[in-house]
Scaffold this motif. Structure first.
Motif, mmCIF file in Angstrom:
data_model
loop_
_atom_site.group_PDB
_atom_site.id
_atom_site.type_symbol
_atom_site.label_atom_id
_atom_site.label_comp_id
_atom_site.label_asym_id
_atom_site.label_seq_id
_atom_site.Cartn_x
_atom_site.Cartn_y
_atom_site.Cartn_z
ATOM 1 N N HIS A 69 13.990 13.525 -32.602
ATOM 2 C CA HIS A 69 14.760 13.175 -33.685
ATOM 3 C C HIS A 69 15.244 11.922 -33.466
ATOM 4 O O HIS A 69 15.165 10.784 -34.500
ATOM 5 C CB HIS A 69 15.867 14.194 -33.538
ATOM 6 C CG HIS A 69 17.004 13.810 -34.931
ATOM 7 N ND1 HIS A 69 18.102 13.548 -34.885
ATOM 8 C CD2 HIS A 69 16.619 14.014 -36.282
ATOM 9 C CE1 HIS A 69 18.602 13.279 -36.041
ATOM 10 N NE2 HIS A 69 17.879 13.683 -36.896
ATOM 11 N N PRO A 161 12.628 19.535 -42.811
ATOM 12 C CA PRO A 161 14.326 19.304 -43.125
ATOM 13 C C PRO A 161 14.733 20.054 -43.968
ATOM 14 O O PRO A 161 14.167 20.534 -44.958
ATOM 15 C CB PRO A 161 14.300 17.837 -43.446
ATOM 16 C CG PRO A 161 13.211 17.307 -43.762
ATOM 17 C CD PRO A 161 11.838 18.009 -43.260
ATOM 18 N N TYR A 239 19.623 17.580 -49.203
ATOM 19 C CA TYR A 239 18.748 16.884 -48.306
ATOM 20 C C TYR A 239 19.483 15.424 -47.472
ATOM 21 O O TYR A 239 19.931 14.915 -48.267
ATOM 22 C CB TYR A 239 17.300 16.582 -49.088
ATOM 23 C CG TYR A 239 16.324 15.682 -48.184
ATOM 24 C CD1 TYR A 239 15.915 16.376 -46.884
ATOM 25 C CD2 TYR A 239 15.911 14.552 -48.478
ATOM 26 C CE1 TYR A 239 15.095 15.287 -46.221
ATOM 27 C CE2 TYR A 239 15.241 13.546 -47.814
ATOM 28 C CZ TYR A 239 14.811 14.314 -46.778
ATOM 29 O OH TYR A 239 13.859 13.394 -46.064
ATOM 30 N N HIS A 244 18.979 16.504 -38.600
ATOM 31 C CA HIS A 244 18.274 17.357 -37.706
ATOM 32 C C HIS A 244 17.859 18.468 -38.143
ATOM 33 O O HIS A 244 17.228 19.478 -37.622
ATOM 34 C CB HIS A 244 19.151 17.061 -36.317
ATOM 35 C CG HIS A 244 18.496 17.729 -35.250
ATOM 36 N ND1 HIS A 244 18.739 19.335 -35.102
ATOM 37 C CD2 HIS A 244 17.967 17.414 -34.176
ATOM 38 C CE1 HIS A 244 18.067 19.643 -33.985
ATOM 39 N NE2 HIS A 244 17.625 18.517 -33.279
ATOM 40 N N GLY A 246 16.874 22.139 -39.843
ATOM 41 C CA GLY A 246 15.586 22.463 -40.274
ATOM 42 C C GLY A 246 14.854 23.323 -39.656
ATOM 43 O O GLY A 246 15.277 23.931 -38.444
#
Lengths: 271, 270
Positions: A69, A161, A239, A244, A246
């Motif tokens: 990430h 995500p 969204y 991070h 998802g």
């Protein structure tokens, strides 16, 4: 259980989806035992999904996701053709109309000739070895420092995500280089994401959301000719491009290198 | 380009008034009369502001990401060619630059993807740019260069204490009549002095900073002399800080090797 004779593959090449079958033997035990390998082959041929519990610990997956990430937040993506010597890379696939299968996700790819912070090829070599022996190859095929047989291992982490992440229904090329898709769950359905996620689609339209009953660190195998995809993850969530949350998963594909025309592409079943 | 006003390509356009409009970017794309009025206004040297295209929140989120890229990566020169990767670049008073400047920039091409799907988000600005130039709205927004040029959506960061760009004119040609920019910072809040200006033919500089807010779209003729006055001159530069002036530039640039389109022209008298 040999369901192969009960579920013959349809004429279009697709294989119907069976059931999850939790294995009582470890990945390593299967690599060492041809009889277990044959049983796995039969399960896969019949569209079943062999599951190996706790192949990885959740606490070792968390830093991998944190690292990746951070890479996502601090780099700009770059297209890298799959060639011997290609560097590890991050890729964004955000509804690109050029993709063979509709997709919204982030991926990080690792090749066996490179190094990485987590020594992923050393840590997860057994998964590639299992894949290889199921395909009739020597265990260490594709995980050396070179491309082999026109193909390369490409260990990949995929992140779908919340709010956008999805992958259209499709089948993957089936061949001796790939008799099973291997997926290591990194997220927990119901906790890390609430709705959507990976599914296998039965011929009657029913979808089997495999990860609903799995835990982070569980490994499952599936037949590439079973139609599969990722339903939009947390479709009702806003969204966040830098978020991070998802679905995360580690995959162990072997891909044809650029220019190899002997192996087919994925086939979309979105229509 | 039939609709583009015919002017001498090396003569600066004298600036007119600053015109602040509440009309949306999209409203000009569907109304030919309104578009003609806007084109005429820009051709006569007016500086046009279209309010509130983007929100401060989305701008700040993008800023944080780009600052992270700057703080964790090393810049690289990337020639403008089809398929070029998005990239981060430093222009720190480099004597090789056509126009002297001090800023960091992040460039995005339409054949790549980015975390914020910028070409989807800002497509209306490019479409307006195109139709003002007399081109079909989607020109340069496909996956390939067109007319020897490519869209290059760029964020520029002029750091406090050093950031500037010398007065210059941009090329006026079949690919470009107007230069749209979007401020991402506010003078008085994010920096105190300096910033974007346009210049009259007599050399007088007119700051545009007081007329715009982050997220507004600023349109001016490419042959208007413009630049960035040193941001917070006198302050010490902190190379790792994101303090200063940020802006979006909706550029269309010639590809490497294209000699038919002129370079920008630095105006040293301003």
């Amino acid at each position: 259980v040999n369901l192969a004779t009960e579920r013959p593959p349809p004429k279009d090449g697709r294989v119907d989806v069976g059931e999850l079958v939790v294995q009582d033997a470890s990945v390593e035990a299967c690599i060492a035992d041809p009889k277990r390998q044959q049983a796995l082959r039969e399960l896969l041929a019949a569209g079943n999904v062999p599951v190996f519990k706790r192949v990885a610990q959740e606490r070792e997956l968390a830093p991998v996701m944190r690292h990746l990430h951070n890479v996502m937040l601090s780099t700009m993506e770059e297209y890298v053709p799959i060639r011997e010597g290609a560097k590890n890379y991050m890729r964004l696939s955000f509804g690109d109309e050029r993709a063979l299968v509709p997709l919204w996700g982030v991926s990080w790819s690792f090749f066996s000739w490179n190094r990485d912070l987590f020594n992923l090829y050393r840590r997860y070599a057994s998964i590639y070895r299992l894949r290889n022996v199921l395909g009739g190859f020597p265990p260490d095929t594709f995980i050396s420092r070179k491309a082999e047989r026109g193909c390369a291992a490409r260990l990949a982490v995929h992140f779908y995500p919340s709010g956008k992440g999805h992958l259209g229904a499709h089948t993957d090329p089936l061949g001796s280089h790939q008799v099973a898709l291997a997926s290591l769950a990194m997220s927990r359905s119901g906790r890390d994401f609430k709705t959507g996620g990976f599914y296998l689609k039965r011929m009657n339209g029913e979808r089997l959301f495999v990860e609903d009953v799995l835990e982070p660190g569980d490994l499952y195998l599936s037949n590439p000719a079973c139609v599969h995809g990722v339903e939009v993850v947390d479709i009702d969530t806003e969204y966040d491009p830098t978020g991070h949350a998802g679905r995360w998963v580690m995959l162990f594909p072997v891909n044809k290198v650029a220019g190899n025309t002997e192996i087919a592409d994925s086939v979309s079943y979105e229509s | 380009v039939s609709d583009a006003p015919a002017i001498e390509r090396t003569t600066p356009v004298e600036i007119g008034e600053i015109s602040i409009l509440k009309d949306s970017v999209e409203s000009f794309l569907t109304d030919d009369r309104r578009l003609a009025g806007l084109r005429e206004s820009i051709a006569s040297g007016n500086i046009v502001v279209l309010k509130s295209f983007a929100s401060r929140e989305e701008i700040d989120r993008l800023n944080r990401y780009l600052l992270g890229v700057m703080q964790t990566s090393m810049e690289g020169y990337v020639p403008r060619r089809e398929g070029a990767p998005n990239h981060f670049r430093l222009s720190f008073d480099d004597e090789r630059a056509v126009v002297r400047a001090w800023f960091a920039s992040w460039s995005f091409f339409p054949w790549n993807q980015d975390l914020f799907s910028l070409y989807e988000r800002y497509a209306p600005v490019y479409q307006l740019r195109n139709v003002l130039t007399g081109l079909p709205p989607r020109t340069f927004l496909g996956r390939k260069p067109e007319m020897g040029c490519c869209a290059r959506l760029a964020v520029q960061f002029y750091p406090r204490g050093k950031g500037y760009m010398a007065a210059h004119m941009d090329p006026y040609d079949k690919h470009q009549v107007v230069v749209p920019i979007m401020p991402m910072s506010k003078r008085g809040l994010d920096f105190q002095t300096g910033g974007s200006f346009v210049a009259r033919r007599n050399g007088e500089r007119v700051s545009t900073e007081d007329f715009v807010d982050p997220g507004d779209i600023l349109l001016f003729h490419s042959q208007c002399v413009h630049g960035v006055e040193t941001v917070d001159a006198g302050h010490a530069l902190d190379p790792l800080s994101g303090a200063g002036r940020w802006m979006f530039l909706f550029a269309v640039n010639k590809l490497a090797g294209n000699t038919q389109i002129a370079d920008a022209t630095m105006i040293s008298s301003v």
